[in-house]
Design a protein around this motif. Structure first.
Motif, short mmCIF file in Angstrom:
data_model
loop_
_atom_site.label_atom_id
_atom_site.label_comp_id
_atom_site.label_asym_id
_atom_site.label_seq_id
_atom_site.Cartn_x
_atom_site.Cartn_y
_atom_site.Cartn_z
N VAL A 12 0.85 -1.19 0.00
CA VAL A 12 0.00 0.00 0.00
C VAL A 12 0.89 1.23 0.00
N GLN A 13 0.39 2.30 -0.59
CA GLN A 13 1.15 3.55 -0.59
C GLN A 13 1.05 4.24 0.76
N GLY A 16 -2.14 5.30 2.98
CA GLY A 16 -3.24 4.39 2.70
C GLY A 16 -3.66 3.58 3.91
N LEU A 18 -5.11 -0.48 5.36
CA LEU A 18 -5.25 -1.92 5.21
C LEU A 18 -5.98 -2.45 6.42
#
Length: 123
Positions: A12-13, A16, A18
Motif C-alpha cells: 500500500v502507498q 493508505g 489496510l
C-alpha cells in the motif's frame, strides 16, 4: 489450544489503509486476550495492539495510537487490525498472538502465534 491464521497483508502507498484479519480455530476467541505484533527485517518483534477477551478493552503502542484499531467479531472467531495513515516505517511482518494477560506487551507472554502476514508501505 487455539490456532491463528493472519490475512490481509499487501503493498500500500504511504497514507493508505489496510485491514488485517486473524481467524482462529480450536477454542473460541472469547477465551483469550489477544495481541498484534510486527517484525521488520533486522529488528526485534514489537507489540502493536491488544484487546481483551470480551473485546471491551484495547491498548496500543504509542507509534500506532490514533492510526490503528483492533477489534473482534466473536461470532466469526476473527480479530481485525484496521490500519490507517500508513507510513513506510509500518512495513513489517504482522502477527496475531493469544493467551497472555490483558495489558501484556512482551513476546514471551503470548503462548500462541500465527504465521504472519506481510505489510509493505511504499513512499
Amino acid at each position: 489450544q487455539v490456532q491463528l491464521v493472519e490475512s490481509g497483508g499487501g503493498v500500500v502507498q504511504a497514507g493508505g489503509s489496510l485491514r488485517l484479519s486473524c481467524a482462529t480455530s480450536g477454542r473460541t476467541l472469547s477465551w483469550y486476550n489477544t495481541g498484534w505484533f510486527r517484525q521488520a527485517p533486522g529488528k526485534e518483534r514489537e507489540f502493536v495492539a491488544g484487546i481483551s477477551s470480551n473485546g471491551g478493552r484495547t491498548y496500543y503502542a504509542d507509534s500506532v495510537k490514533g492510526r490503528f484499531t483492533v477489534s473482534r467479531d466473536v461470532a466469526k472467531n476473527t480479530e481485525y487490525l484496521q490500519m490507517h495513515s500508513l507510513k513506510p516505517e509500518d512495513t513489517a511482518e504482522y502477527y496475531c498472538a493469544a493467551g497472555a494477560n490483558f495489558g501484556a506487551t512482551n513476546v514471551a507472554e503470548y503462548p500462541y502465534w500465527g504465521q504472519g502476514t506481510q505489510v509493505t508501505v511504499s513512499v
